[in-house]
Design a protein around this motif. Structure first.
Motif, PDB file in Angstrom:
ATOM      1  N   LEU A  22      -0.016  -0.709  -0.132  1.00 20.17           N
ATOM      2  CA  LEU A  22       0.211   0.257  -0.145  1.00 20.17           C
ATOM      3  C   LEU A  22       0.945   1.954  -0.076  1.00 20.17           C
ATOM      4  O   LEU A  22       2.092   0.981   0.724  1.00 20.17           O
ATOM      5  CB  LEU A  22      -0.743  -0.386   1.223  1.00 20.17           C
ATOM      6  N   ASP A  23       0.390   2.351  -0.480  1.00 21.25           N
ATOM      7  CA  ASP A  23       0.734   3.352  -0.676  1.00 21.25           C
ATOM      8  C   ASP A  23       1.175   3.718   1.229  1.00 21.25           C
ATOM      9  O   ASP A  23       0.416   3.533   1.977  1.00 21.25           O
ATOM     10  CB  ASP A  23       0.153   4.509  -1.378  1.00 21.25           C
ATOM     11  N   PRO A  24       1.607   4.792   1.267  1.00 20.23           N
ATOM     12  CA  PRO A  24       2.198   5.397   2.796  1.00 20.23           C
ATOM     13  C   PRO A  24       0.918   5.725   3.507  1.00 20.23           C
ATOM     14  O   PRO A  24       0.562   5.852   4.916  1.00 20.23           O
ATOM     15  CB  PRO A  24       3.044   6.677   2.816  1.00 20.23           C
ATOM     16  N   THR A  25      -0.041   6.836   2.570  1.00 20.14           N
ATOM     17  CA  THR A  25      -1.115   7.402   3.040  1.00 20.14           C
ATOM     18  C   THR A  25      -2.827   5.751   3.600  1.00 20.14           C
ATOM     19  O   THR A  25      -3.053   6.185   4.773  1.00 20.14           O
ATOM     20  CB  THR A  25      -2.046   8.522   2.003  1.00 20.14           C
ATOM     21  N   ASP A  26      -2.615   5.009   2.568  1.00 19.64           N
ATOM     22  CA  ASP A  26      -2.693   4.278   2.954  1.00 19.64           C
ATOM     23  C   ASP A  26      -3.075   3.417   4.015  1.00 19.64           C
ATOM     24  O   ASP A  26      -3.786   2.574   4.753  1.00 19.64           O
ATOM     25  CB  ASP A  26      -3.263   2.769   1.435  1.00 19.64           C
ATOM     26  N   ARG A  27      -1.556   2.763   4.171  1.00 18.32           N
ATOM     27  CA  ARG A  27      -1.335   2.143   5.131  1.00 18.32           C
ATOM     28  C   ARG A  27      -1.514   2.352   6.491  1.00 18.32           C
ATOM     29  O   ARG A  27      -2.179   2.281   7.510  1.00 18.32           O
ATOM     30  CB  ARG A  27       0.089   2.050   4.833  1.00 18.32           C
ATOM     31  N   ALA A  28      -1.465   3.997   5.903  1.00 14.80           N
ATOM     32  CA  ALA A  28      -1.276   5.101   7.873  1.00 14.80           C
ATOM     33  C   ALA A  28      -2.953   4.848   7.687  1.00 14.80           C
ATOM     34  O   ALA A  28      -3.368   4.521   9.622  1.00 14.80           O
ATOM     35  CB  ALA A  28      -1.611   6.145   7.832  1.00 14.80           C
ATOM     36  N   VAL A  29      -4.101   5.011   7.084  1.00 20.86           N
ATOM     37  CA  VAL A  29      -5.341   5.079   7.117  1.00 20.86           C
ATOM     38  C   VAL A  29      -5.606   3.383   8.002  1.00 20.86           C
ATOM     39  O   VAL A  29      -6.673   3.306   8.920  1.00 20.86           O
ATOM     40  CB  VAL A  29      -6.736   5.401   5.993  1.00 20.86           C
ATOM     41  N   LEU A  30      -5.345   2.551   7.778  1.00 22.00           N
ATOM     42  CA  LEU A  30      -5.537   0.730   7.687  1.00 22.00           C
ATOM     43  C   LEU A  30      -5.168   0.924   9.401  1.00 22.00           C
ATOM     44  O   LEU A  30      -5.900   0.295   9.603  1.00 22.00           O
ATOM     45  CB  LEU A  30      -4.804  -0.139   7.185  1.00 22.00           C
ATOM     46  N   VAL A  31      -3.432   1.277  10.138  1.00 18.53           N
ATOM     47  CA  VAL A  31      -3.338   0.722  10.983  1.00 18.53           C
ATOM     48  C   VAL A  31      -3.617   1.724  12.263  1.00 18.53           C
ATOM     49  O   VAL A  31      -4.278   1.640  13.006  1.00 18.53           O
ATOM     50  CB  VAL A  31      -1.811   1.118  11.219  1.00 18.53           C
ATOM     51  N   LEU A  32      -4.149   2.976  11.644  1.00 21.32           N
ATOM     52  CA  LEU A  32      -5.463   4.288  12.808  1.00 21.32           C
ATOM     53  C   LEU A  32      -6.581   2.967  13.097  1.00 21.32           C
ATOM     54  O   LEU A  32      -6.798   3.043  13.754  1.00 21.32           O
ATOM     55  CB  LEU A  32      -5.048   5.010  11.736  1.00 21.32           C
ATOM     56  N   ARG A  33      -7.159   3.117  11.919  1.00 22.02           N
ATOM     57  CA  ARG A  33      -8.246   2.046  11.637  1.00 22.02           C
ATOM     58  C   ARG A  33      -8.310   0.845  12.588  1.00 22.02           C
ATOM     59  O   ARG A  33      -9.108   0.143  13.636  1.00 22.02           O
ATOM     60  CB  ARG A  33      -9.574   2.556  10.525  1.00 22.02           C
ATOM     61  N   VAL A  34      -7.913  -0.011  12.296  1.00 21.78           N
ATOM     62  CA  VAL A  34      -7.992  -1.534  12.818  1.00 21.78           C
ATOM     63  C   VAL A  34      -6.994  -1.588  13.390  1.00 21.78           C
ATOM     64  O   VAL A  34      -6.855  -2.698  14.473  1.00 21.78           O
ATOM     65  CB  VAL A  34      -7.421  -2.317  11.178  1.00 21.78           C
ATOM     66  N   ARG A  59     -12.506   5.936   1.458  1.00 23.73           N
ATOM     67  CA  ARG A  59     -10.362   5.652   1.168  1.00 23.73           C
ATOM     68  C   ARG A  59     -10.361   4.009   2.115  1.00 23.73           C
ATOM     69  O   ARG A  59     -10.006   2.516   1.065  1.00 23.73           O
ATOM     70  CB  ARG A  59      -9.696   6.719   1.885  1.00 23.73           C
ATOM     71  N   PHE A  60     -10.952   3.475   2.984  1.00 29.62           N
ATOM     72  CA  PHE A  60     -10.670   2.359   4.040  1.00 29.62           C
ATOM     73  C   PHE A  60     -11.220   0.791   2.950  1.00 29.62           C
ATOM     74  O   PHE A  60     -10.888   0.199   3.146  1.00 29.62           O
ATOM     75  CB  PHE A  60     -11.969   2.410   5.399  1.00 29.62           C
ATOM     76  N   GLU A  61     -12.869   1.698   2.453  1.00 29.93           N
ATOM     77  CA  GLU A  61     -13.066   0.331   1.296  1.00 29.93           C
ATOM     78  C   GLU A  61     -12.683  -0.056   0.150  1.00 29.93           C
ATOM     79  O   GLU A  61     -11.876  -1.144  -0.034  1.00 29.93           O
ATOM     80  CB  GLU A  61     -14.859   1.190   1.116  1.00 29.93           C
ATOM     81  N   ARG A  62     -11.774   1.069  -0.501  1.00 24.57           N
ATOM     82  CA  ARG A  62     -10.895   1.073  -1.484  1.00 24.57           C
ATOM     83  C   ARG A  62      -9.718   0.541  -0.648  1.00 24.57           C
ATOM     84  O   ARG A  62      -9.078  -0.916  -2.047  1.00 24.57           O
ATOM     85  CB  ARG A  62     -10.161   2.216  -2.345  1.00 24.57           C
ATOM     86  N   ILE A  63      -9.417   0.257   0.010  1.00 24.12           N
ATOM     87  CA  ILE A  63      -8.286  -0.164   1.153  1.00 24.12           C
ATOM     88  C   ILE A  63      -8.101  -1.589   0.640  1.00 24.12           C
ATOM     89  O   ILE A  63      -7.824  -2.884   0.720  1.00 24.12           O
ATOM     90  CB  ILE A  63      -8.032   0.019   2.265  1.00 24.12           C
ATOM     91  N   LYS A  64      -9.377  -1.870   1.355  1.00 30.31           N
ATOM     92  CA  LYS A  64      -9.639  -3.813   1.636  1.00 30.31           C
ATOM     93  C   LYS A  64      -9.357  -4.211   0.466  1.00 30.31           C
ATOM     94  O   LYS A  64      -9.351  -5.263   0.046  1.00 30.31           O
ATOM     95  CB  LYS A  64     -10.884  -3.507   2.526  1.00 30.31           C
ATOM     96  N   ASP A  65     -11.280  -2.883  -0.600  1.00 27.83           N
ATOM     97  CA  ASP A  65     -10.649  -4.214  -1.753  1.00 27.83           C
ATOM     98  C   ASP A  65      -9.268  -4.373  -2.226  1.00 27.83           C
ATOM     99  O   ASP A  65      -8.650  -5.229  -3.704  1.00 27.83           O
ATOM    100  CB  ASP A  65     -11.267  -3.626  -2.529  1.00 27.83           C
ATOM    101  N   LYS A  66      -8.232  -3.449  -2.148  1.00 27.17           N
ATOM    102  CA  LYS A  66      -6.663  -3.816  -2.996  1.00 27.17           C
ATOM    103  C   LYS A  66      -6.519  -5.025  -1.718  1.00 27.17           C
ATOM    104  O   LYS A  66      -5.596  -5.462  -3.105  1.00 27.17           O
ATOM    105  CB  LYS A  66      -6.287  -2.367  -2.678  1.00 27.17           C
ATOM    106  N   LEU A  67      -6.574  -4.918  -1.125  1.00 22.24           N
ATOM    107  CA  LEU A  67      -6.253  -5.572  -0.341  1.00 22.24           C
ATOM    108  C   LEU A  67      -6.791  -7.496  -0.810  1.00 22.24           C
ATOM    109  O   LEU A  67      -5.950  -8.054  -0.561  1.00 22.24           O
ATOM    110  CB  LEU A  67      -5.829  -5.587   1.143  1.00 22.24           C
ATOM    111  N   ARG A  68      -7.258  -7.574  -0.777  1.00 18.31           N
ATOM    112  CA  ARG A  68      -8.291  -8.443  -1.300  1.00 18.31           C
ATOM    113  C   ARG A  68      -7.653  -8.815  -2.845  1.00 18.31           C
ATOM    114  O   ARG A  68      -7.617 -10.082  -2.753  1.00 18.31           O
ATOM    115  CB  ARG A  68      -9.684  -8.432  -1.126  1.00 18.31           C
TER     116      ARG A  68
END
Length: 80
Positions: A22-34, A59-68
């Motif tokens: 993930l890009d750094p911003t997406d990673r930060a959102v994921l860490v902060l939320r999860v 953005r979190f929903e898009r991150i989950k889709d990317k990870l999946r």
């Protein structure tokens, strides 16, 4: 009884690899939320955009889709 799959070292290593893609911003959102379990409002404040908590939810929903999709491409997850 066996260890739940998400607690196994192999699964944790795979998840870590996916996060690193993930890009750094997406990673930060994921860490902060999860990991830190912050609310969307708190995440928006931490990220410097207090008026846009809905933006981070989307953005979190898009991150989950990317990870999946990454997990499917890597053969770590079945498509279905």
């Amino acid at each position: 009884t066996g260890t739940a799959e998400f607690l196994r070292t192999e699964w944790k290593d795979r998840l870590r690899q996916l996060r690193e893609e993930l890009d750094p911003t997406d990673r930060a959102v994921l860490v902060l939320r999860v990991d830190r379990q912050l609310s969307w409002t708190e995440i928006a404040e931490v990220m410097g955009e207090p008026a846009s908590s809905a933006r981070f939810r989307k953005r979190f929903e898009r991150i989950k889709d990317k990870l999946r999709q990454s997990a499917i491409r890597s053969g770590w997850l079945d498509d279905g």
